[in-house]
Design a protein around this motif. Structure first.
Motif, short mmCIF file in Angstrom:
data_model
loop_
_atom_site.label_atom_id
_atom_site.label_comp_id
_atom_site.label_asym_id
_atom_site.label_seq_id
_atom_site.Cartn_x
_atom_site.Cartn_y
_atom_site.Cartn_z
N HIS A 230 39.90 32.97 49.21
CA HIS A 230 40.71 34.13 48.83
C HIS A 230 39.83 35.13 48.09
CE1 HIS A 230 43.84 36.47 46.73
NE2 HIS A 230 44.59 36.15 47.78
N VAL A 231 40.15 36.41 48.22
CA VAL A 231 39.31 37.45 47.66
C VAL A 231 39.15 37.28 46.14
CG1 VAL A 231 41.22 39.09 47.39
CG2 VAL A 231 38.87 39.94 47.65
N THR A 232 40.16 36.77 45.46
CA THR A 232 40.01 36.56 44.02
C THR A 232 38.99 35.48 43.71
OG1 THR A 232 41.92 35.06 44.10
CG2 THR A 232 42.35 37.35 43.48
N THR A 233 38.90 34.47 44.57
CA THR A 233 37.88 33.44 44.41
C THR A 233 36.50 34.02 44.67
OG1 THR A 233 39.45 31.74 45.10
CG2 THR A 233 37.13 31.17 45.20
N THR A 234 36.39 34.88 45.67
CA THR A 234 35.11 35.52 45.96
C THR A 234 34.67 36.41 44.80
OG1 THR A 234 35.61 35.46 48.32
CG2 THR A 234 33.85 36.94 47.61
N LEU A 235 35.61 37.09 44.17
CA LEU A 235 35.26 37.90 42.99
C LEU A 235 34.69 37.01 41.87
CD1 LEU A 235 38.23 40.42 42.88
CD2 LEU A 235 35.80 41.03 42.96
N ARG A 236 35.27 35.85 41.69
CA ARG A 236 34.72 34.92 40.69
C ARG A 236 33.34 34.44 41.10
NH1 ARG A 236 39.34 30.65 39.02
NH2 ARG A 236 37.66 30.04 37.58
N LEU A 238 31.20 36.19 42.87
CA LEU A 238 30.32 37.32 42.58
C LEU A 238 29.95 37.36 41.10
CD1 LEU A 238 32.01 40.06 44.79
CD2 LEU A 238 29.62 39.35 44.98
N ASP A 239 30.93 37.15 40.24
CA ASP A 239 30.67 37.14 38.80
C ASP A 239 29.69 36.03 38.41
OD1 ASP A 239 32.36 39.28 38.42
OD2 ASP A 239 34.09 38.05 37.83
N ALA A 240 29.72 34.92 39.18
CA ALA A 240 28.83 33.79 38.90
C ALA A 240 27.44 33.99 39.50
CB ALA A 240 29.45 32.51 39.43
N GLY A 241 27.21 35.11 40.17
CA GLY A 241 25.90 35.37 40.76
C GLY A 241 25.66 34.71 42.09
N ALA A 242 26.71 34.32 42.78
CA ALA A 242 26.57 33.65 44.08
C ALA A 242 26.05 34.62 45.14
CB ALA A 242 27.90 33.07 44.52
N PRO A 243 25.37 34.09 46.16
CA PRO A 243 24.83 34.94 47.24
C PRO A 243 25.91 35.32 48.25
CG PRO A 243 24.25 32.65 47.64
CD PRO A 243 24.95 32.68 46.31
N VAL A 244 26.74 36.27 47.91
CA VAL A 244 27.86 36.69 48.76
C VAL A 244 27.40 37.78 49.72
CG1 VAL A 244 30.15 37.75 48.81
CG2 VAL A 244 29.56 36.10 46.99
N ASP A 245 27.43 37.47 51.01
CA ASP A 245 27.13 38.47 52.03
C ASP A 245 28.37 39.28 52.38
OD1 ASP A 245 24.47 37.69 52.25
OD2 ASP A 245 24.88 36.27 53.86
N LEU A 246 29.46 38.57 52.68
CA LEU A 246 30.69 39.21 53.14
C LEU A 246 31.86 38.82 52.26
CD1 LEU A 246 30.43 38.65 57.02
CD2 LEU A 246 29.89 40.73 55.74
N VAL A 247 32.65 39.81 51.88
CA VAL A 247 33.92 39.57 51.20
C VAL A 247 34.98 39.39 52.28
CG1 VAL A 247 35.71 40.62 49.79
CG2 VAL A 247 33.31 40.85 49.14
N THR A 264 46.04 43.15 47.07
CA THR A 264 46.40 44.57 47.03
C THR A 264 45.23 45.39 47.56
OG1 THR A 264 45.53 44.95 44.80
CG2 THR A 264 47.82 44.19 44.98
N LEU A 265 45.49 46.64 47.88
CA LEU A 265 44.43 47.52 48.35
C LEU A 265 43.38 47.72 47.26
CD1 LEU A 265 46.54 50.20 50.28
CD2 LEU A 265 45.51 48.08 51.15
N ASP A 266 43.81 47.84 46.01
CA ASP A 266 42.85 48.02 44.91
C ASP A 266 41.95 46.80 44.76
OD1 ASP A 266 43.85 50.52 44.36
OD2 ASP A 266 45.15 49.85 42.71
N GLU A 270 37.84 46.68 45.00
CA GLU A 270 37.01 46.10 43.94
C GLU A 270 36.02 45.08 44.50
OE1 GLU A 270 37.50 43.30 39.93
OE2 GLU A 270 39.27 44.09 40.96
N ALA A 271 36.50 44.22 45.38
CA ALA A 271 35.63 43.19 45.94
C ALA A 271 34.55 43.80 46.82
CB ALA A 271 36.46 42.20 46.74
N ARG A 272 34.91 44.79 47.62
CA ARG A 272 33.91 45.45 48.46
C ARG A 272 32.82 46.09 47.60
NH1 ARG A 272 33.38 50.85 50.57
NH2 ARG A 272 31.98 50.83 52.39
N ALA A 273 33.23 46.75 46.53
CA ALA A 273 32.24 47.38 45.65
C ALA A 273 31.29 46.34 45.06
CB ALA A 273 32.96 48.15 44.54
#
Length: 471
Positions: A230-236, A238-247, A264-266, A270-273
């Motif tokens: 889920h995008v909220t997990t991916t945001l976490r 990203l915060d942990a410094g994981a090598p995220v290629d695609l959201v 939500t759209l917002d 945020e995740a794309r940014a």
């Protein structure tokens, strides 16, 4: 709006709203019967299609399927509409638009079709698809290339990429890496190596991302990885410094359905940014990946439009592409038969839906792929998926999804196998993504004719990849 009518064989059919007109004009599918919006007979469907053909395209800018004030997807679609891009077809009816698309297709005028993308709304492309036969959907989509890139280039004419899907029921690293190895040795994985995790644990998501990243970096594989959390997990992550290629995120065509997905759209913005800030691309900066599927809004009870009327599932699916388009995705795919026969009953309905989805996404300017799949209780089999795969290849589909042996052991449904993809490429003269094809050649995985070699497991390339993937 004024009621629209058509008389066939002495019987007059009336369609009181745009929502009902679109639903009644839709080719038969079980989900619309379940929602109570399907045509009650073939005659009523033809009557609706006749009325729809005479409807001006501009009506879709004046009348909403889902109300503007209560739905942020509708607001997004209308607020970002490009009237200059719409101008070449602004005076046409839906039927006239169909004819113009087919004229441009026959003339090979790809620029005329692709230039429309920002001027078209999802409801417009859904409407015109309802007037098209299979060959029309294939022909127009083939002339509508959409090219994106991150570390590989997706969507170029003459190419068919793949998502290598190494799912495992417990996210076991050895099981995942065995599937990655299998796929790479079959020439798959150029669109993405994408795992559906068995849990939405942030820690496990990071572990899987690091595992895939290690393989890609060690052997300089020109592809991208994704853990479809889920995008909220991916945001976490990203915060942990994981090598995220695609959201990644599943999206749908109404605000209520996206709320059911917890998005939500917002949140997507945020995740794309966050992914863009990592700068992990080499050939492009498309960092989002979206999945959709006909019936998702209905399954969430979020399928009602203006006046509380049920909106047909194909129109809502096209509206999901309006969401995806806002975030410049590398990949979008419809998971065409995944929900089950309640929504797409048999092989004919799955085939039609897959071609509609691909067509609509391409017209809207999206890099479309399809998960050619079905659940085991549906009236679908491998012959149906073979047919759809070949038609999608002919239609210029950007990518398909493949799993070991065509059997997803974690999601419990049937998809394509790696060899199914190789067969489609060979039959249709298609090739992998260009950067990935060059890598396959460097690894000694292609023969003199550019086909994937049949390698014994102790061949040097196989040993090298196995060493890279070993935990």
């Amino acid at each position: 709006m004024t009621a629209r009518r058509a008389t066939l064989a002495g019987h007059t059919y009336e369609f009181p709203s745009l929502v009902e007109l679109l639903a009644k004009a839709t080719p038969a599918r079980s989900g619309d019967v379940l929602a109570g919006c399907a045509a009650e007979s073939a005659a009523e469907r033809v009557a609706a299609q006749t009325v729809l053909a005479d409807l001006p395209l501009a009506v879709f800018l004046e009348e909403q399927v889902v109300g503007y004030d209560e739905d942020d997807v509708t607001r997004l679609i209308l607020d970002t509409h490009d009237r200059a891009a719409f101008a070449p077809v602004a005076s046409l009816t839906v039927g006239g638009f169909r004819d113009r698309l087919l004229e441009w297709t026959a003339d090979g005028d790809e620029a005329a079709i692709t230039g429309l993308a920002r001027g078209l709304t999802p409801e417009m492309v859904a409407a015109v698809s309802k007037l098209m036969r299979t060959a029309d959907l294939v022909a127009v989509a083939r002339r509508s290339p959409v090219v994106t890139g991150l570390r590989s280039t997706i969507g170029s004419p003459g190419r068919l990429a793949t998502r290598l899907q190494p799912n495992h029921p417990t996210d076991d690293p050895l099981g995942v890496t065995a599937s990655v190895l299998d796929g790479l040795l079959h020439g798959c994985g150029d669109a993405v190596i994408g795992i559906n995790p068995a849990t939405d644990s942030p820690a496990r998501t990071v572990e899987l991302l690091e595992l895939l990243d290690a393989v890609i970096r060690r052997y300089e594989i020109p592809t991208q990885s994704c853990v479809l959390a889920h995008v909220t997990t991916t945001l976490r992550a990203l915060d942990a410094g994981a090598p995220v290629d695609l959201v990644f995120q599943s999206v749908a065509g109404t605000q209520a359905a996206n709320r059911a997905f917890g998005v939500t759209l917002d949140l997507l913005a945020e995740a794309r940014a966050g992914a863009l800030e990592l700068g992990r691309g080499t050939v492009g900066d498309n960092v989002t990946y979206f999945e959709t599927g006909q019936g998702s809004a209905l399954s969430a009870g979020a399928h009602l439009g203006v006046g509380g009327r049920p909106v047909d599932q194909q129109t809502l699916e096209a509206r999901a592409y309006g969401v995806a388009r806002q975030f410049a995705p590398l990949l979008v795919n419809t998971v065409v038969g995944f929900i089950g026969p309640e929504y797409l009953y048999d092989g004919k309905q799955v085939l039609r839906a897959g071609l509609e989805d691909h067509f609509c996404g391409k017209l809207l300017g999206l890099p479309m792929g399809v998960d050619v799949c079905y659940t085991n209780h549906a009236e679908v089999d491998g012959d149906d998926t073979d047919t759809l795969t070949l038609l999608l290849g002919a239609a210029g589909c950007g990518f398909v999804i493949a799993v070991p042996g065509a059997d997803d052991v974690m999601l419990h449904y049937q998809s394509l196998s790696f060899t199914d993809v190789l067969a489609a490429r060979q039959v249709l003269g298609l090739r992998p993504a260009p950067e990935f094809e060059a890598w396959l050649a460097r690894m000694g995985l292609l023969d003199d004719d550019g086909r994937v070699r049949a390698l014994p497991p102790d061949a040097p390339a196989a040993r090298a990849l196995l060493a890279a993937a070993a935990p």
